[in-house]
Structure formats: structure tokens, C-alpha cells
Design a protein around this motif. Structure first.
Motif, PDB file in Angstrom:
ATOM      1  N   GLU A  96       0.826  -1.207   0.000  1.00 26.60           N
ATOM      2  CA  GLU A  96       0.000   0.000   0.000  1.00 26.60           C
ATOM      3  C   GLU A  96       0.861   1.257   0.000  1.00 26.60           C
ATOM      4  OE1 GLU A  96      -3.524   2.092   2.730  1.00 26.60           O
ATOM      5  OE2 GLU A  96      -2.512   0.270   3.432  1.00 26.60           O
ATOM      6  N   LEU A  97       1.848   1.304   0.882  1.00 28.32           N
ATOM      7  CA  LEU A  97       2.692   2.490   0.948  1.00 28.32           C
ATOM      8  C   LEU A  97       3.582   2.585  -0.289  1.00 28.32           C
ATOM      9  CD1 LEU A  97       3.564   5.002   2.456  1.00 28.32           C
ATOM     10  CD2 LEU A  97       5.164   3.618   3.788  1.00 28.32           C
ATOM     11  N   ALA A  98       4.076   1.457  -0.768  1.00 28.44           N
ATOM     12  CA  ALA A  98       4.904   1.470  -1.974  1.00 28.44           C
ATOM     13  C   ALA A  98       4.125   2.031  -3.162  1.00 28.44           C
ATOM     14  CB  ALA A  98       5.402   0.060  -2.286  1.00 28.44           C
ATOM     15  N   GLU A  99       2.866   1.659  -3.282  1.00 30.32           N
ATOM     16  CA  GLU A  99       2.046   2.174  -4.377  1.00 30.32           C
ATOM     17  C   GLU A  99       1.842   3.681  -4.261  1.00 30.32           C
ATOM     18  OE1 GLU A  99      -0.681  -1.711  -5.573  1.00 30.32           O
ATOM     19  OE2 GLU A  99      -1.441  -0.282  -4.083  1.00 30.32           O
ATOM     20  N   LEU A 100       1.649   4.166  -3.042  1.00 28.93           N
ATOM     21  CA  LEU A 100       1.475   5.608  -2.838  1.00 28.93           C
ATOM     22  C   LEU A 100       2.762   6.366  -3.182  1.00 28.93           C
ATOM     23  CD1 LEU A 100      -0.522   5.520   0.521  1.00 28.93           C
ATOM     24  CD2 LEU A 100      -1.372   6.378  -1.668  1.00 28.93           C
ATOM     25  N   LEU A 249       3.783  17.004  -3.129  1.00 29.70           N
ATOM     26  CA  LEU A 249       3.501  15.578  -3.099  1.00 29.70           C
ATOM     27  C   LEU A 249       4.596  14.812  -3.822  1.00 29.70           C
ATOM     28  CD1 LEU A 249       1.282  13.665  -1.997  1.00 29.70           C
ATOM     29  CD2 LEU A 249       0.314  13.640  -4.302  1.00 29.70           C
ATOM     30  N   GLY A 250       5.209  15.425  -4.824  1.00 32.26           N
ATOM     31  CA  GLY A 250       6.298  14.811  -5.562  1.00 32.26           C
ATOM     32  C   GLY A 250       7.665  15.236  -5.084  1.00 32.26           C
ATOM     33  N   GLY A 251       7.753  15.856  -3.916  1.00 33.82           N
ATOM     34  CA  GLY A 251       9.036  16.230  -3.336  1.00 33.82           C
ATOM     35  C   GLY A 251       9.741  17.338  -4.092  1.00 33.82           C
ATOM     36  N   ALA A 252      11.047  17.484  -3.815  1.00 29.69           N
ATOM     37  CA  ALA A 252      11.846  18.524  -4.472  1.00 29.69           C
ATOM     38  C   ALA A 252      11.993  18.243  -5.958  1.00 29.69           C
ATOM     39  CB  ALA A 252      13.224  18.622  -3.814  1.00 29.69           C
ATOM     40  N   LEU A 314       0.261  10.092   3.798  1.00 30.00           N
ATOM     41  CA  LEU A 314       0.334  10.425   2.378  1.00 30.00           C
ATOM     42  C   LEU A 314      -1.053  10.606   1.761  1.00 30.00           C
ATOM     43  CD1 LEU A 314       3.306   9.943   2.774  1.00 30.00           C
ATOM     44  CD2 LEU A 314       3.317   8.463   0.770  1.00 30.00           C
ATOM     45  N   ARG A 315      -2.026   9.847   2.228  1.00 29.88           N
ATOM     46  CA  ARG A 315      -3.391  10.046   1.723  1.00 29.88           C
ATOM     47  C   ARG A 315      -3.925  11.422   2.105  1.00 29.88           C
ATOM     48  NH1 ARG A 315      -3.976   4.401   2.949  1.00 29.88           N
ATOM     49  NH2 ARG A 315      -4.735   4.939   5.045  1.00 29.88           N
TER      50      ARG A 315
END
Length: 433
Positions: A96-100, A249-252, A314-315
Motif C-alpha cells: 500500500e505504501l509502496a504504491e502511494l 507531493l512529488g518532493g523537491a 500520504l493520503r
């Protein structure tokens, strides 16, 4: 402010724990006081052992972007806890976390979870060496990538805060394989990377430095780094332990539009629980055991509690408008903070901010690298820290760290912090006369 109970706890801790703390900066040595011991936290506040309340700008050094004890995160941990805390076996929560993570970061096609940021960076470098068959690691002065041997050369964070030489206890055979060069210096970067004799496996960088205080990349610096490493077959590693899911959400890499080969994550992706991760291109990640020959393992890697907390966090971050609201809040606060500094300490401070992370350096600007950051008046910062803590504002006990804005901080919290900052700056100005 009464801190008697914290003083008693610190004295007791010193009898059993080196320095009385389990991470050096927490000892508050560089700010000239003893630490207070935190007992609980909620929302934007932390509370010490004596019952004192503080508005929190440390956010557990970054991960508490939603604030403390967020209901969704607590519910996820509680639900998972009822089924057990650790199994030493795969669980669906890892998937689940890997998919996020992989859906938010296009540069991360596969991800491996570990238990700390240090494990993530150490493992990513080992993977880069195994993938390229080369030995040298290039890092940047003042960037901190955890306490693995390879990274303590001209490091930031607690190393520079405490004035510790970069490599005691690290064998020379390891030191010689790490080369540290100035941050934001494209000429030195290109000269170093084009030196065929160096046998460079990878370059690791904080895309926004957060461990010499907040220092942004100069315009074009990350793009130049990407172009050179791609041309020369060098693996580019972004250490996004701080910036990952903090800046966007996509970081730097999303924030600046530059994609690395490997990405290191931590902090936010654990929702306040111990976690780290490294991931990247499938062709590189497939070199990790059991698919490939580069070994890395961990008994508590993918711990279900951390996976559940991270996924819940993350959600929440993926909700529409989250980062826009955080940016508006941080920009407004930073603007007023800078105005107070200009009013009471003109020409004596520099405020650097990227997104919801910022640092007030007690030095005239600009601060663009390790050399300019370390010109800061650390005694002045120490006095400011003590002032603010006495007034219920929780800052990092070190000049060379970031202050973080969280979604939980209210307008009243920020107004209080500005009020106390004005009082502190007046005190500092008066001390000059």
C-alpha cells in the motif's frame, strides 16, 4: 518558566545515556542550556515534563507535517496495532505504501523500505556502486546524509553544530572514497565530475539543503547536476529525507522539475514513526537482493505500524489544495518574520525559505552554501533560542537546522510566534547597546 522536572530527568539520563540524549543536537549544548523533556503532543503543540506548552516549529525535525496525533494517522496505527507490531514477513501494508510512493514520484519505479534515513542513504550509495562498478562518492559541503561512515566528511546538521571534525572513527580507506565539494558551485562540480581518474559511482545531494540551515539550490544548479551525471554515466541520488512529501507531493524533484536516478526518503513517509526508503529506476533497483547481487536487509524494514502511519499521512497530503494552503501560510509567516528582523536587527539576519521549511541565519546575506551559512553568529542564535523557549515557542536547538510549518499551526499560533519573536529581537538589539 519552571523546568525543574526536566532538569531532574536530564540529570538521571546523563547517568545512563551518553550526553543524556539519543541524538546529539537534542542536548542543547550549542544553545547554552539543558534540554527540556517532552511528555506529549497534540496538533501544533508539545508539552514538557513540567506541563509547559510550546508552539512547535521543530515538528519532530520535519515529519509532523500534519501536526501531532492527527486523527487519521492515530486511527491507522491503532487499527494495525491490534493485529501485532512486527512479523518479520511481508505484509499488504508495505504494498500500500509502496504504491502511494511510486505513484507520487515518477522517478521511483520501485522502492525498498528501511528503518531510518541513514539506512536509506547508505543503501542507495552501495547500490550505486554495485550498479556502476565504481567506487567514489561525491557529496556537497554542509549536506548531511546520516551518520554512515561515508557521509561524515564536511557534513552538516549535528556535526557542524557541535563543531566535531568530520571523520573520527572512520577509517582512511573509507574517507578516501568520499569527495566533498561546495554546494551551488557548478564550475567545481563540472571539473570534478569530468575527472576520469576519480572513478565516480554517484553524486548524492540534498536538493534543498536542510542540514546547514535551509539553503536553496541556485537557479540551474540541479539541472546542471542532472545533465552532467546523465552524460557521464554517474548515478544521481537525491536525498529527500527532509524534502520528500514536504515541499510537494512529488518532493523537491517535482518542485524543481529534475528527476534523479535514485531517491532517499524518510520522515514524512513514516507519519512520525521510524522509517526510511530508497527507490528509483527499475534497472537499478533490480540489482538489490534477492533479485540482484547488492545485499541489504533489515529485521524491522517495512514495519506494519510505520507503513500504516505513512500511508495514512500520504493520503491526507494528496487532498486537493493541501500544499497550496501550506505555502500560503508559510510565505505569510516568513514575510512577517523577515520584516521584524529588518526592523530590530537591520543587516544582521538572512531568512531563507523553500516551501514550508525556513531558517533565520544570524548573518548578513546571502546564505548560499556551507561557507556562508557557517558565518552565522551562533551565540546570537543561542540567545534567541533561549528567549523563544522561555516564551513557549519550540525552535530547533541549533542554528544549522530548519524550522517547519505544519498544517496544524493556526493563525493564532503564528501570531503568537511573531509576537514572541518581536520581543526576542528587541532583547537582542538592546544587548548590542
Amino acid at each position: 518558566m519552571n523546568t525543574k522536572r526536566s532538569q531532574e530527568l536530564f540529570a538521571k539520563a546523563c547517568r545512563h545515556i551518553p550526553g543524556g540524549v539519543n541524538s546529539p543536537v537534542r542536548a542543547c549544548k550549542s544553545v547554552g542550556c539543558d534540554p527540556v523533556f517532552i511528555e506529549r503532543a497534540a496538533g501544533s503543540k508539545v508539552y514538557d515534563a513540567d506541563g509547559n506548552e510550546y508552539v512547535d516549529f521543530v515538528c519532530s525535525w520535519g515529519p509532523m507535517i500534519l501536526g501531532h496525533n492527527h486523527p487519521a494517522v492515530v486511527a491507522a496505527i491503532r487499527e494495525t496495532l491490534e493485529s501485532g507490531t512486527s512479523f518479520g514477513a511481508p505484509t499488504s501494508k508495505e504494498i500500500e505504501l509502496a504504491e502511494l510512493v511510486t505513484s507520487a514520484l515518477p522517478a521511483v519505479e520501485k522502492v525498498r523500505f528501511v528503518s531510518s534515513g541513514t539506512e536509506a542513504t547508505m543503501s542507495a550509495v552501495r547500490l550505486a556502486r554495485g550498479f556502476t562498478g565504481r567506487s567514489k562518492v561525491i557529496k556537497f559541503d554542509g549536506c548531511y546524509h546520516g551518520h554512515a561512515d561515508s557521509f561524515l566528511i564536511k557534513a552538516g546538521s549535528g556535526v557542524v553544530t557541535l563543531g566535531i571534525p568530520g571523520s573520527p572513527g572512520v577509517p582512511e580507506d573509507i574517507v578516501k572514497n568520499t569527495i566533498s565539494i561546495p554546494y551551488n558551485d557548478p564550475a567545481t562540480l563540472e571539473k570534478t565530475l569530468r575527472d576520469d581518474k576519480l572513478d565516480i559511482a554517484c553524486v548524492i545531494v540534498e536538493p534543498v539543503a536542510g542540514n546547514m540551515g535551509v539553503v536553496a539550490p541556485a537557479p540551474g544548479f540541479l539541472a546542471t547536476l542532472r545533465q552532467l551525471t546523465a552524460e557521464l554515466g554517474i548515478v544521481l541520488i537525491f536525498d529527500e529525507v527532509i524534502t520528500g512529501f514536504r515541499l510537494s507531493l512529488g518532493g523537491a524533484q517535482e518542485y524543481y522539475g529534475v528527476q534523479p536516478d535514485l531517491t532517499c526518503l524518510g520522515k514524512v513517509i513514516g507519519g512520525g514513526l521510524p522509517v526510511g526508503a530508497y527507490g528509483g529506476k527499475k534497472e537499478i533497483m533490480d540489482h538489490i537482493a534477492p533479485d540482484g547481487p547488492v545485499y541489504q536487509a533489515g529485521t524491522l524494514s517495512g514495519n506494519p505500524l510505520a507503513m500504516a502511519a505513512g500511508a495514512a499521512t500520504l493520503r491526507e497530503l494528496a487532498q486537493p489544495g493541501f500544499y497550496e494552503q501550506l505555502e500560503t501560510k508559510a510565505a505569510g509567516f516568513a514575510g512577517e518574520l523577515a520584516a521584524l528582523a529588518d526592523k530590530y536587527l537591520p543587516g544582521q539576519t538572512t531568512l531563507n525559505r523553500v516551501g514550508s521549511m525556513m531558517t533565520t541565519f544570524f548573518t548578513p546575506g546571502p546564505v548560499t552554501d556551507h561557507a556562508s551559512a557557517t558565518r552565522s553568529d551562533t551565540d546570537r542564535y543561542a540567545a534567541h533560542y533561549r528567549n523563544m523557549r522561555s516564551q513557549g515557542i519550540w525552535l530547533a536547538p541549533a542554528q544549522f537546522e530548519a524550522a517547519f510549518i505544519s498544517a496544524a499551526q493556526s493563525e493564532a499560533d503564528l501570531a503568537l510566534a511573531l509576537e514572541k519573536t518581536e520581543w526576542s529581537f528587541k532583547q537582542l538589539a538592546a544587548a548590542d547597546k
